[in-house]
Write an enzyme that holds these catalytic residues in place. Structure first.
Site, PDB file in Angstrom:
ATOM      1  N   ARG A 276      29.838-103.797  49.020  1.00 50.92           N
ATOM      2  CA  ARG A 276      28.854-102.747  49.317  1.00 50.92           C
ATOM      3  C   ARG A 276      28.950-102.257  50.756  1.00 50.92           C
ATOM      4  NH1 ARG A 276      23.892-105.044  45.717  1.00 50.92           N
ATOM      5  NH2 ARG A 276      24.283-103.724  43.913  1.00 50.92           N
TER       6      ARG A 276
ATOM      7  N   ARG B  46      14.396 -93.134  26.753  1.00 55.23           N
ATOM      8  CA  ARG B  46      14.762 -94.273  25.903  1.00 55.23           C
ATOM      9  C   ARG B  46      13.536 -95.050  25.418  1.00 55.23           C
ATOM     10  NH1 ARG B  46      19.478 -97.070  29.598  1.00 55.23           N
ATOM     11  NH2 ARG B  46      17.679 -97.675  30.847  1.00 55.23           N
TER      12      ARG B  46
ATOM     13  N   ARG C 108      10.825 -99.642  28.363  1.00 55.91           N
ATOM     14  CA  ARG C 108      10.919-100.508  29.541  1.00 55.91           C
ATOM     15  C   ARG C 108      10.071 -99.909  30.655  1.00 55.91           C
ATOM     16  NH1 ARG C 108      17.208-101.803  30.477  1.00 55.91           N
ATOM     17  NH2 ARG C 108      16.440-101.665  32.602  1.00 55.91           N
TER      18      ARG C 108
ATOM     19  N   ARG D 179      16.321 -95.888  42.316  1.00 54.53           N
ATOM     20  CA  ARG D 179      17.541 -96.672  42.087  1.00 54.53           C
ATOM     21  C   ARG D 179      18.784 -95.851  42.385  1.00 54.53           C
ATOM     22  NH1 ARG D 179      15.621 -98.863  36.483  1.00 54.53           N
ATOM     23  NH2 ARG D 179      17.631 -98.097  35.789  1.00 54.53           N
TER      24      ARG D 179
END
Length: 215
Positions: free
Chosen positions: A88, A127, A161, A172
């Site tokens: 990273r 979703r 979720r 994110r």
């Protein structure tokens, strides 16, 4: 034996492609998060070091992560490696070069699943799954045939979720950009970055990755 870095934000389908490469090509996914958890659970020397650091609420050092990756590279023998979540930073990228060189390996490709952020938000936030059997559905792309009834088991209970919401997904994405931004120029200079359209179908993404690996 290919050694690749697989880059892509959450929801880009990285996990699906990594699982396929493992099943079809015998490659091994080296995910630093999974490796750390496993090492801690097993109580390996590196795991004990990592546990002490994590218990103190601190970030695990590059040295510990490098030791962990070195252990796993030794363990997988002649199989190709898929690096996920590492490196990273440029320092980690340089450390990975050394780990690979020491073992007679080279990094072949940095495959980046490129996505459209707005489209990805739509894809993830729509979703939902059957609460009983886990069958996947989507608000736009895949509704149950009978409204409110699971096609597979007939249950009328569905769930989402909690992190499949726009704010979480965009956070994110921003984190992903911040973490990958430092390493892309390092690999671009070496001509290793291979962009793939992450918004294409799973089969098309798989085909594009296979074409890169079979060059």
């Amino acid at each position: 034996m290919h050694n690749i870095i697989l880059l892509g934000p959450p929801g880009a389908g990285k996990g699906t492609q990594a699982a396929r490469l493992q099943a079809e090509r015998g490659m091994v996914q080296l995910s630093t998060g999974d490796m750390l958890r496993a090492a801690v659970a097993k109580g390996t020397p590196v795991g004990l070091q990592a546990k002490a650091v994590m218990d103190a609420g601190e970030l695990v050092s590059d040295a510990i992560v490098s030791a962990l990756i070195g252990e796993h590279l030794d363990a997988i023998g002649g199989k190709g490696a898929i690096f996920d979540g590492y490196p990273r930073t440029q320092a980690q990228a340089e450390a990975l070069d050394l780990l690979l060189t020491d073992r007679g390996r080279t990094l072949d490709h940095v495959i980046e699943l490129v996505v459209d952020e707005d489209e990805l938000v739509r894809r993830i936030c729509g979703r939902f799954t059957c609460a009983n059997c886990g069958a996947p559905y989507h608000d736009e792309f895949k509704q149950p045939k009978a409204d409110g009834v699971c096609d597979v088991c007939g249950s009328t209970e569905f769930k989402r979720r909690p992190d499949d919401n726009e704010q979480t997904v965009r956070t994110r994405m921003a984190e992903y950009r911040a973490k990958t931004a430092p390493i892309l120029p390092y690999y671009e200079q070496r001509g290793l970055v291979r962009p793939v359209d992450g918004m294409a179908s799973v089969a098309d993404v798989a085909g594009a990755i296979d074409a890169i690996l079979d060059r």
